[in-house]
Write an enzyme that holds these catalytic residues in place. Sequence first.
Site, PDB file in Angstrom:
ATOM      1  N   PRO A   7     -12.508  -3.092  -0.373  1.00 22.50           N
ATOM      2  CG  PRO A   7     -12.221  -1.369   1.175  1.00 22.50           C
ATOM      3  CD  PRO A   7     -12.138  -2.848   1.028  1.00 22.50           C
ATOM      4  CB  CYS A  98      -6.465   5.926   2.116  1.00 25.84           C
ATOM      5  SG  CYS A  98      -6.173   6.579   0.461  1.00 25.84           S
ATOM      6  N   GLY A 200      -3.991  -8.610   2.833  1.00 26.08           N
ATOM      7  CA  GLY A 200      -2.693  -8.337   2.220  1.00 26.08           C
ATOM      8  C   GLY A 200      -2.098  -9.573   1.587  1.00 26.08           C
TER       9      GLY A 200
HETATM   10  C1  FMN Z   1      -6.338   0.876  -6.521  1.00 27.56           C
HETATM   11  C2  FMN Z   1      -6.607   0.581  -5.071  1.00 27.56           C
HETATM   12  C3  FMN Z   1      -7.674   1.186  -4.435  1.00 27.56           C
HETATM   13  C4  FMN Z   1      -7.942   0.939  -3.084  1.00 27.56           C
HETATM   14  N1  FMN Z   1      -9.014   1.554  -2.479  1.00 27.56           N
HETATM   15  C5  FMN Z   1      -9.270   1.311  -1.155  1.00 27.56           C
HETATM   16  C6  FMN Z   1     -10.388   1.911  -0.498  1.00 27.56           C
HETATM   17  O1  FMN Z   1     -11.184   2.659  -1.083  1.00 27.56           O
HETATM   18  N2  FMN Z   1     -10.556   1.637   0.821  1.00 27.56           N
HETATM   19  C7  FMN Z   1      -9.724   0.801   1.521  1.00 27.56           C
HETATM   20  O2  FMN Z   1      -9.923   0.575   2.712  1.00 27.56           O
HETATM   21  N3  FMN Z   1      -8.675   0.202   0.902  1.00 27.56           N
HETATM   22  C8  FMN Z   1      -8.443   0.438  -0.401  1.00 27.56           C
HETATM   23  N4  FMN Z   1      -7.391  -0.202  -1.017  1.00 27.56           N
HETATM   24  C9  FMN Z   1      -6.609  -1.203  -0.271  1.00 27.56           C
HETATM   25  C10 FMN Z   1      -7.199  -2.612  -0.475  1.00 27.56           C
HETATM   26  O3  FMN Z   1      -8.508  -2.695   0.044  1.00 27.56           O
HETATM   27  C11 FMN Z   1      -6.331  -3.676   0.218  1.00 27.56           C
HETATM   28  O4  FMN Z   1      -6.250  -3.351   1.582  1.00 27.56           O
HETATM   29  C12 FMN Z   1      -4.922  -3.751  -0.365  1.00 27.56           C
HETATM   30  O5  FMN Z   1      -4.952  -3.790  -1.777  1.00 27.56           O
HETATM   31  C13 FMN Z   1      -4.167  -4.970   0.169  1.00 27.56           C
HETATM   32  O6  FMN Z   1      -4.842  -6.153  -0.169  1.00 27.56           O
HETATM   33  P1  FMN Z   1      -4.344  -7.080  -1.400  1.00 27.56           P
HETATM   34  O7  FMN Z   1      -2.872  -7.356  -1.180  1.00 27.56           O
HETATM   35  O8  FMN Z   1      -5.232  -8.310  -1.297  1.00 27.56           O
HETATM   36  O9  FMN Z   1      -4.570  -6.305  -2.653  1.00 27.56           O
HETATM   37  C14 FMN Z   1      -7.111   0.054  -2.353  1.00 27.56           C
HETATM   38  C15 FMN Z   1      -6.038  -0.563  -3.011  1.00 27.56           C
HETATM   39  C16 FMN Z   1      -5.773  -0.310  -4.343  1.00 27.56           C
HETATM   40  C17 FMN Z   1      -4.591  -0.997  -5.012  1.00 27.56           C
END
Ligand code: FMN
Length: 317
Positions: A7, A98, A200
């Site tokens: 998400p 969050c 992550g």
């Molecule tokens: C702009 C943005 C919005 C996000 N919105 C949500 C969200 O609505 N719910 C959630 O559980 N995590 C949210 N996250 C976290 C991501 O789901 C994810 O856990 C985080 O980006 C780490 O994963 P990655 O390194 O693959 O990006 C958000 C992250 C970003 C950068």
Amino acid sequence: MKLVLAPMEGLIDAPMRDLLGRIGGYDYAVCEFIRVTEQRLPRRTLLRLCPELASNGHTASGLAVIPQLLGSHPASMARTARQLAELGAAGIDLNFGCPSKTVNRKDGGAILLREPERIHAIVAAVRQAVPADIPVSAKIRLGYEDTALALDNAHAVVQGGAQGLTVHARTKVDGYHAPARWEWLARIRQAVDLPIIANGDIRSVADYWRCREISGCEDIMIGRAAVGCPDLARQIRQSQQGGEQGVMAWPVLAMLVVQMGDELKSAMLERHLASRLKQWLVLLRQFYPEAQQCFERCRPLRLYSEMRPCLIQGSFE
Ligand SMILES: Cc1cc2nc3c(=O)[nH]c(=O)nc-3n(C[C@H](O)[C@H](O)[C@H](O)COP(=O)(O)O)c2cc1C
């Protein structure tokens, strides 16, 4: 070996989920969070926030989508989860990660990682509120300031009755900075009796295999790289099957950006659409140098109609 689309409020919405579902590779997606307060949310709001509920919980491209709730009041979370179950949700995910100041100030998201007993109460209330065949899952970080309560929080989720646990391998204070601490995923996985979804910094096929090796987790969730490298899940699938990894070429991708722009043109203001597509280019440029050139040309432009020729030009580069 599940691949889950993360998400991402403001980045991965229904049209983006549909597009990524069309490209393929993901088993399911989790919708951006629905903020729950003590006030009951009307059905139309829930359908606006998770539009796929109106089409049997799937995007038009066939990707299953699970709604996510963010809040701290167990009874309100339970009531909203029940409403979502009545709307046909195939699962309910709970957000305890969050890092937003506004959200945390209002007692939601990662702030709850300071109090595992409250996480337990919320998970248990939601679990009791929805039919047993609807899985309840939670998404946590390693902690708020530090990792001291990481295992307690994971236990709280499991003992609350959840069927799934996604761990974003950073604390709230880590924000989104690399590197994610995959070794912590292994510690949590060994401590709880539930398969963990690792999240992550999985940005490539090589990262996927390295994260699996370090964490021991078979299932992963991809966030920012899903938008920056839209065929990453497909590449991972190909690599799982021992196949050659076909990487999407920039011209194809540039045309997908145009296609998305054309589709959204009637649904939003042109200047909003322009900034949204620029935001996408910002992520794409981490994977495609051509996206950087395209972004530079689009940067001064305010309207999608002005940007469109640059994007088309980009598709020939
Ligand atoms: C702009 C943005 C919005 C996000 N919105 C949500 C969200 O609505 N719910 C959630 O559980 N995590 C949210 N996250 C976290 C991501 O789901 C994810 O856990 C985080 O980006 C780490 O994963 P990655 O390194 O693959 O990006 C958000 C992250 C970003 C950068």
